[in-house]
Every structure is written in structure tokens, then in C-alpha cells.
Motif scaffolding. Structure first.
Motif, PDB file in Angstrom:
ATOM      1  N   LYS A 127       0.844  -1.199   0.000  1.00 12.36           N
ATOM      2  CA  LYS A 127       0.000   0.000   0.000  1.00 12.36           C
ATOM      3  C   LYS A 127       0.881   1.251   0.000  1.00 12.36           C
ATOM      4  O   LYS A 127       1.867   1.335   0.736  1.00 12.36           O
ATOM      5  CB  LYS A 127      -0.893   0.010   1.246  1.00 12.36           C
ATOM      6  N   TRP A 128       0.478   2.224  -0.837  1.00 10.41           N
ATOM      7  CA  TRP A 128       1.146   3.523  -0.800  1.00 10.41           C
ATOM      8  C   TRP A 128       0.100   4.624  -1.010  1.00 10.41           C
ATOM      9  O   TRP A 128      -0.543   4.680  -2.050  1.00 10.41           O
ATOM     10  CB  TRP A 128       2.233   3.647  -1.862  1.00 10.41           C
ATOM     11  N   PRO A 129      -0.078   5.517  -0.029  1.00 10.84           N
ATOM     12  CA  PRO A 129      -0.976   6.661  -0.226  1.00 10.84           C
ATOM     13  C   PRO A 129      -0.269   7.758  -1.027  1.00 10.84           C
ATOM     14  O   PRO A 129       0.840   8.170  -0.661  1.00 10.84           O
ATOM     15  CB  PRO A 129      -1.274   7.133   1.203  1.00 10.84           C
ATOM     16  N   MET A 130      -0.876   8.223  -2.108  1.00 13.35           N
ATOM     17  CA  MET A 130      -0.292   9.337  -2.860  1.00 13.35           C
ATOM     18  C   MET A 130      -0.141  10.574  -1.970  1.00 13.35           C
ATOM     19  O   MET A 130       0.694  11.444  -2.231  1.00 13.35           O
ATOM     20  CB  MET A 130      -1.153   9.676  -4.077  1.00 13.35           C
ATOM     21  N   SER A 131      -0.927  10.663  -0.899  1.00 17.07           N
ATOM     22  CA  SER A 131      -0.833  11.793   0.025  1.00 17.07           C
ATOM     23  C   SER A 131       0.521  11.841   0.731  1.00 17.07           C
ATOM     24  O   SER A 131       0.899  12.876   1.275  1.00 17.07           O
ATOM     25  CB  SER A 131      -1.947  11.718   1.071  1.00 17.07           C
ATOM     26  N   GLN A 146       4.528   7.741  -7.412  1.00 14.64           N
ATOM     27  CA  GLN A 146       4.827   6.519  -6.662  1.00 14.64           C
ATOM     28  C   GLN A 146       5.670   5.638  -7.553  1.00 14.64           C
ATOM     29  O   GLN A 146       5.323   5.388  -8.703  1.00 14.64           O
ATOM     30  CB  GLN A 146       3.524   5.809  -6.257  1.00 14.64           C
ATOM     31  N   ASN A 147       6.799   5.178  -7.039  1.00 15.58           N
ATOM     32  CA  ASN A 147       7.626   4.215  -7.758  1.00 15.58           C
ATOM     33  C   ASN A 147       8.342   3.330  -6.746  1.00 15.58           C
ATOM     34  O   ASN A 147       7.985   3.328  -5.559  1.00 15.58           O
ATOM     35  CB  ASN A 147       8.600   4.912  -8.715  1.00 15.58           C
ATOM     36  N   VAL A 148       9.335   2.560  -7.172  1.00 12.72           N
ATOM     37  CA  VAL A 148       9.998   1.620  -6.262  1.00 12.72           C
ATOM     38  C   VAL A 148      10.743   2.323  -5.136  1.00 12.72           C
ATOM     39  O   VAL A 148      11.061   1.705  -4.120  1.00 12.72           O
ATOM     40  CB  VAL A 148      10.971   0.693  -7.024  1.00 12.72           C
ATOM     41  N   ASP A 149      11.022   3.617  -5.282  1.00 11.63           N
ATOM     42  CA  ASP A 149      11.706   4.338  -4.210  1.00 11.63           C
ATOM     43  C   ASP A 149      10.863   4.364  -2.936  1.00 11.63           C
ATOM     44  O   ASP A 149      11.399   4.332  -1.830  1.00 11.63           O
ATOM     45  CB  ASP A 149      12.013   5.773  -4.644  1.00 11.63           C
ATOM     46  N   VAL A 150       9.549   4.440  -3.086  1.00 10.00           N
ATOM     47  CA  VAL A 150       8.666   4.501  -1.923  1.00 10.00           C
ATOM     48  C   VAL A 150       7.898   3.197  -1.709  1.00 10.00           C
ATOM     49  O   VAL A 150       7.347   2.972  -0.635  1.00 10.00           O
ATOM     50  CB  VAL A 150       7.665   5.677  -2.035  1.00 10.00           C
ATOM     51  N   GLU A 366     -12.507   6.384  -5.360  1.00  2.85           N
ATOM     52  CA  GLU A 366     -13.552   6.789  -4.418  1.00  2.85           C
ATOM     53  C   GLU A 366     -13.797   5.673  -3.414  1.00  2.85           C
ATOM     54  O   GLU A 366     -13.608   4.497  -3.719  1.00  2.85           O
ATOM     55  CB  GLU A 366     -14.875   7.067  -5.149  1.00  2.85           C
ATOM     56  N   GLY A 367     -14.269   6.064  -2.202  1.00  2.87           N
ATOM     57  CA  GLY A 367     -14.690   5.097  -1.209  1.00  2.87           C
ATOM     58  C   GLY A 367     -13.547   4.526  -0.397  1.00  2.87           C
ATOM     59  O   GLY A 367     -12.416   5.027  -0.423  1.00  2.87           O
ATOM     60  N   GLN A 368     -13.857   3.468   0.341  1.00  5.20           N
ATOM     61  CA  GLN A 368     -12.844   2.800   1.151  1.00  5.20           C
ATOM     62  C   GLN A 368     -13.065   1.293   1.109  1.00  5.20           C
ATOM     63  O   GLN A 368     -14.194   0.817   0.958  1.00  5.20           O
ATOM     64  CB  GLN A 368     -12.877   3.312   2.594  1.00  5.20           C
ATOM     65  N   GLY A 369     -11.987   0.552   1.217  1.00  5.07           N
ATOM     66  CA  GLY A 369     -12.087  -0.903   1.149  1.00  5.07           C
ATOM     67  C   GLY A 369     -10.872  -1.551   1.768  1.00  5.07           C
ATOM     68  O   GLY A 369      -9.993  -0.882   2.326  1.00  5.07           O
ATOM     69  N   ARG A 370     -10.836  -2.869   1.680  1.00  4.64           N
ATOM     70  CA  ARG A 370      -9.666  -3.593   2.168  1.00  4.64           C
ATOM     71  C   ARG A 370      -9.334  -4.729   1.221  1.00  4.64           C
ATOM     72  O   ARG A 370     -10.192  -5.258   0.511  1.00  4.64           O
ATOM     73  CB  ARG A 370      -9.863  -4.095   3.583  1.00  4.64           C
ATOM     74  N   ALA A 387      -9.522   6.560  -0.934  1.00  2.00           N
ATOM     75  CA  ALA A 387      -9.331   7.255  -2.211  1.00  2.00           C
ATOM     76  C   ALA A 387      -7.953   7.918  -2.237  1.00  2.00           C
ATOM     77  O   ALA A 387      -7.532   8.550  -1.270  1.00  2.00           O
ATOM     78  CB  ALA A 387     -10.421   8.294  -2.409  1.00  2.00           C
ATOM     79  N   GLY A 388      -7.241   7.749  -3.359  1.00  2.00           N
ATOM     80  CA  GLY A 388      -5.904   8.294  -3.504  1.00  2.00           C
ATOM     81  C   GLY A 388      -4.799   7.323  -3.160  1.00  2.00           C
ATOM     82  O   GLY A 388      -3.618   7.643  -3.323  1.00  2.00           O
ATOM     83  N   ASP A 389      -5.157   6.115  -2.691  1.00  2.00           N
ATOM     84  CA  ASP A 389      -4.152   5.110  -2.349  1.00  2.00           C
ATOM     85  C   ASP A 389      -3.822   4.224  -3.550  1.00  2.00           C
ATOM     86  O   ASP A 389      -4.663   4.015  -4.438  1.00  2.00           O
ATOM     87  CB  ASP A 389      -4.637   4.212  -1.212  1.00  2.00           C
ATOM     88  N   VAL A 390      -2.619   3.687  -3.534  1.00  2.00           N
ATOM     89  CA  VAL A 390      -2.163   2.723  -4.541  1.00  2.00           C
ATOM     90  C   VAL A 390      -1.995   1.362  -3.870  1.00  2.00           C
ATOM     91  O   VAL A 390      -1.461   1.270  -2.757  1.00  2.00           O
ATOM     92  CB  VAL A 390      -0.814   3.151  -5.151  1.00  2.00           C
ATOM     93  N   ALA A 391      -2.469   0.312  -4.534  1.00  2.00           N
ATOM     94  CA  ALA A 391      -2.210  -1.065  -4.098  1.00  2.00           C
ATOM     95  C   ALA A 391      -1.417  -1.766  -5.187  1.00  2.00           C
ATOM     96  O   ALA A 391      -1.585  -1.478  -6.376  1.00  2.00           O
ATOM     97  CB  ALA A 391      -3.509  -1.815  -3.827  1.00  2.00           C
ATOM     98  N   TYR A 392      -0.551  -2.690  -4.794  1.00  2.00           N
ATOM     99  CA  TYR A 392       0.242  -3.425  -5.773  1.00  2.00           C
ATOM    100  C   TYR A 392       0.182  -4.913  -5.444  1.00  2.00           C
ATOM    101  O   TYR A 392       0.594  -5.344  -4.361  1.00  2.00           O
ATOM    102  CB  TYR A 392       1.690  -2.944  -5.766  1.00  2.00           C
ATOM    103  N   ILE A 393      -0.356  -5.703  -6.374  1.00  2.00           N
ATOM    104  CA  ILE A 393      -0.559  -7.132  -6.177  1.00  2.00           C
ATOM    105  C   ILE A 393       0.334  -7.907  -7.148  1.00  2.00           C
ATOM    106  O   ILE A 393       0.133  -7.851  -8.365  1.00  2.00           O
ATOM    107  CB  ILE A 393      -2.030  -7.533  -6.425  1.00  2.00           C
ATOM    108  N   PRO A 394       1.346  -8.636  -6.662  1.00  2.00           N
ATOM    109  CA  PRO A 394       2.198  -9.417  -7.566  1.00  2.00           C
ATOM    110  C   PRO A 394       1.398 -10.484  -8.319  1.00  2.00           C
ATOM    111  O   PRO A 394       0.364 -10.969  -7.844  1.00  2.00           O
ATOM    112  CB  PRO A 394       3.219 -10.057  -6.624  1.00  2.00           C
TER     113      PRO A 394
END
Length: 471
Positions: A127-131, A146-150, A366-370, A387-394
Motif C-alpha cells: 500500500k502507498w498513499p499518494m498523500s 509513486q515508484n519503487v523508491d517509496v 472513491e470510497g474505502q475498502g480492504r 481514495a488516492g491510495d495505490v495497491a500493488y498485487i504481484p
């Protein structure tokens, strides 16, 4: 001597174990009573008995040597309305936090503070929030990335969130990666020229896309259609991509001697007196005309448009929400990036699934989830998203996206590939011989009959709504 003694002790233990009565061994019979209780009185056969068609005897159950899963709820322990105290407690597990605690982070991340009991092992942060991204402020807008640095796990893709005031320009530039974009608000006029001298111009509105192949020069400019200008999401098919290292027109010109510029363009050197000495990046200028044409090229326009009106594509309705798929089969020029535009209603979920060969870069609009990511080998972890978060799933990691809020959850699933592909757990089980599924999971015939041979994709709350409780 130690080895001989150890072998002798092991032999005694084995001999003693063989002499024990059957009651002292772990329970081996098929737990029909447990299965009946869990399936509402039905066991794995329609007659209420568990027999093997080959021998007429009871087959061993998968649960004979392992415990059964718990049916207790594992909802987030608090929701967005809860104001604390935010303690690391789930049922009888955990304890209060008596040291420093950031309530803002705690409120948004209940499944990190008090994880579901189904979590296990270790999973890299996905998880990475753009904020939390450092913002680059310019006279015409801003950009954050957002990239591999964060987010080191995100090796295949990176993202940039950009905002332009009306008329502002993201200057003429190009990348060594492809650029895929989704317009969040406002309208953006894009221009380009390909390697054959064919040009392109288009105005891209909210919910629509553009795509530029690697090395193709282009510009982005906010129109006057919205008083706020425009905001959009850019996705690149390289996790190490940085917006600070793109090839920009002014940056290049500033690094070429003036006499070389004059020779190249066959102009007087004074023609370059107003070229900026450093890159412009994002800068203000006049709002472009709505019907602004591209200069006429002797080679014509690009054969496939670099923009796509995804907002006009009808969404497929499912029991718990909607989905749109866009890849090279519909947006033909987009040969390296595919996507799904998904909505999930409150209490519903994007079904349990995985993507066979490609990592998933997800942006929550938009919205919230898990999301619980299953990485295999007893490794699983749950994260909460806003909203505004990034998720990354291999690739091949099992997961779901559950709406844990009271409004529609809207997100993009994006992949570094030309075709969208996923595997549905529900469909896999429905299309597998029932005896195999029964042997693994202890399902009854009634349960087997309810498995879906067509992917559910986004499923409604069903019998169990997600009534999130405050701690």
C-alpha cells in the motif's frame, strides 16, 4: 555415542507409540458431525452419509489431520466514524497501546493495528498513499509520484498524479516507457507526432484515457471546460520510472550549443534568444481553443488514435457492482497496458481471484475498502485503502477487494500487458470435478450446486453483510 543413544530413544518412542490404544491417536475418522453442523445439517452426500463410490467405505477427510477454519467474523475492528482509543486488540488477542500512537494513521488502518486472525506470515508492504508522496509544485500545477523508491514491491509499474490549471501545459516531452492515463476531473488536450511524421490531437474528458507508446513525443494541456482545470492519473510500465527523469523539449534545447541549434534548424542564431535556460515542466499559458486543429501533415494522422472514450463504454452489471475492461482488443494502440474500471457497492466485494502472469497496479478513486493478499506459503496480510491510495498485487497472488464503507468503492486495476486476464476462484471450483472439491473442502452437494461457472466478478453482500463494528 550421542547418535547411538538418540537412535535408541527414538526406537523406544516408536515402539511405545505402536502399543498405544487407538483412542490416544489423533482423530482419524471423517468428521461428519462437524460438517453437518457447519453445512446446516447436510454432509458431503445427498443421503447424509459419506461413502466412497469405489469401495463403499468412508474416505479420509481433508480435515482429519488439520483443524477446520473458524467461522467467526474478521471485520475491521473499527470504522471511519470511530474516534478511539485505537488499540491493538482483536477479541482476546493483543493489548492496549500505552506508548505514542498516531490517531490519523490508526483510524485509516484498522487491519494493520488489529489484523484479521486469518493473516499470517510476512508480506511486503503493498500500500502507498499518494498523500505521502513528495509534491512537485509549479506555476501551472503540481505532480506527485509513486515508484519503487517509496514502494519497493511495485517493480513492474509506477504512477504519477498530476494537476494542471486551466491552460497550463505539461511541456512537450517523451519517455522511454509507455504512458497510460485516466482523467479524474476536467478535460485535457493531448497532442503528438509519431516516428512517421503523422500527428494527433484530441480532448480527453473525465473517465477517458490516452496512451502514448515509448519514445513518442506528446504534450498535455488543461482546457477551459472546467474552472479547476484538470487532474489525471499517469501509469508507466516500469516500476523505477521517475517523472523527474523524462526527456523534455526545453531541457534538451538548453543543453545544445546555440550555434548547433541554428545549424540544425537552418535559422539565424538570434531565433533562439528566448529559449528557456532550464526545463519548464508545468507552466501557464492561454487556454487552447475547443476546436483547435492539428497542423496538416503531408503524412496524415496516426492510424490508431492515442485516446479512448472509456466513459462512453457501457459497464457490465454484476450483483455487487460494475466493471469495464479496456485493453488492446478495444483500445488498439494500448499494446503494453490493460485495465479494468471497477465499482463495488457497500458490503459487496471484487471476488477472490488472481492474475496469472502480470502484476496489478491499483488506484482507488472513491470510497474505502480492504484487500487481503495471499502470497502462498502461509503468507497473507490485509491492508485498508482510501481514495488516492495505490495497491500493488504481484502476479498469481490471490486477493479480493471488499467495500468496507457506506459509499460506492471505485478503483482501477492496471496491468503491464496487452490483454486483461484473471482467474476466478468461484469459477475454478465450479468447473472442477465435484468429488475433488468435496475432498478438499468438505462441501455438500447443495453447496457444490451453488458454485458459479460464469465469473461473478463483483459479488453482492449475500447472506453476510459487512457490518463493521467500532472497537
Amino acid at each position: 555415542m550421542i547418535r547411538i543413544s538418540s537412535c535408541f530413544v527414538a526406537l523406544l518412542v516408536a515402539t511405545y507409540s505402536l502399543a498405544l490404544p487407538a483412542a490416544d491417536f489423533p482423530r482419524r475418522r471423517w468428521m461428519v458431525d462437524d460438517l453437518e453442523a457447519r453445512d446446516g445439517g447436510s454432509s458431503t452426500s445427498s443421503t447424509g452419509t459419506a461413502t466412497s463410490t469405489a469401495t463403499g467405505t468412508s474416505p479420509p477427510a481433508a480435515s482429519a489431520t488439520t483443524p477446520l477454519i473458524s467461522l467467526d467474523p474478521n471485520n475491521p475492528v473499527w470504522d471511519s466514524t470511530f474516534n478511539g482509543p485505537f488499540d491493538a486488540i482483536r477479541g482476546e488477542l493483543g493489548a492496549t497501546i500505552i506508548g505514542p500512537n498516531n490517531p490519523n494513521i490508526a483510524q485509516e488502518n484498522p487491519d494493520l493495528f488489529a489484523p484479521p486472525t486469518t493473516d499470517g506470515g510476512s508480506v511486503p508492504n503493498f500500500k502507498w498513499p499518494m498523500s505521502l508522496s513528495h509534491n512537485r509544485l509549479q506555476t501551472g500545477g503540481w505532480a506527485r509520484q509513486q515508484n519503487v523508491d517509496v514502494m519497493p514491491i511495485a517493480k513492474a509499474m509506477a504512477g504519477v498524479n498530476m494537476r494542471l490549471k486551466p491552460g497550463a501545459v505539461r511541456e512537450l516531452h517523451w519517455h522511454n516507457t509507455a504512458e497510460w492515463a485516466y482523467v479524474i476531473k476536467g478535460s485535457t488536450q493531448v497532442t503528438s507526432v509519431d516516428q512517421e511524421g503523422r500527428n494527433f490531437i484530441s480532448t480527453v474528458g473525465p473517465g477517458d484515457l490516452w496512451y502514448f507508446p515509448p519514445g513518442i513525443p506528446h504534450s498535455l494541456q488543461a482546457t477551459g471546460d472546467d474552472p479547476d482545470g484538470t487532474e489525471f492519473l499517469l501509469v508507466f510500465n516500469d516500476g523505477s520510472f521517475s517523472e523527474d527523469n523524462t526527456f523534455m523539449l526545453t531541457d534538451w534545447m538548453a543543453h545544445v550549443p546555440a550555434e548547433v541549434l541554428a545549424k540544425n534548424f537552418q535559422l539565424d542564431v538570434k531565433a533562439f534568444a528566448n529559449v528557456p535556460a532550464k526545463e519548464l515542466y508545468i507552466f501557464p499559458t492561454d487556454v487552447p481553443a475547443d476546436d483547435q486543429p492539428a497542423p496538416e501533415s503531408p503524412f496524415g494522422t496516426v492510424p490508431e488514435p492515442f485516446s479512448f472514450a472509456l466513459s462512453k463504454v457501457p459497464a457490465t452489471q454484476f450483483s455487487g457492482g460494475t466493471a469495464k475492461i479496456v485493453d488492446s482488443t478495444t483500445f488498439k494502440v494500448s499494446t503494453t497496458i490493460a485495465a479494468a474500471d471497477v465499482t463495488v457497492e457497500p458490503g459487496a466485494m471484487r471476488e477472490l481471484h488472481w492474475h496469472p502472469t502480470e502484476d496489478e497496479w491499483t488506484f482507488f478513486l472513491e470510497g474505502q475498502g480492504r484487500v487481503t493478499l495471499f502470497a502462498g506459503g502461509n503468507n497473507a496480510q490485509t491492508f485498508d485503502f482510501q481514495a488516492g491510495d495505490v495497491a500493488y498485487i504481484p502476479a498469481s497472488n490471490g486477493h479480493y477487494v471488499e467495500n468496507t464503507g457506506n459509499t460506492t468503492l471505485h478503483f482501477l486495476e492496471i496491468f503491464n500487458t496487452d490483454r486483461f486476464a484473471d482467474v476466478s476462484l468461484n469459477q475454478w471450483l465450479a468447473l472442477t470435478p465435484p468429488p475433488l472439491v468435496k475432498a478438499h473442502l468438505g462441501f455438500s452437494d447443495e453447496t457444490i450446486s451453488k458454485l458459479q461457472k460464469v465469473k461473478p466478478v463483483v459479488v453482492g453482500p449475500g447472506l453476510f453483510n459487512n457490518n463493521t463494528k467500532s472497537a
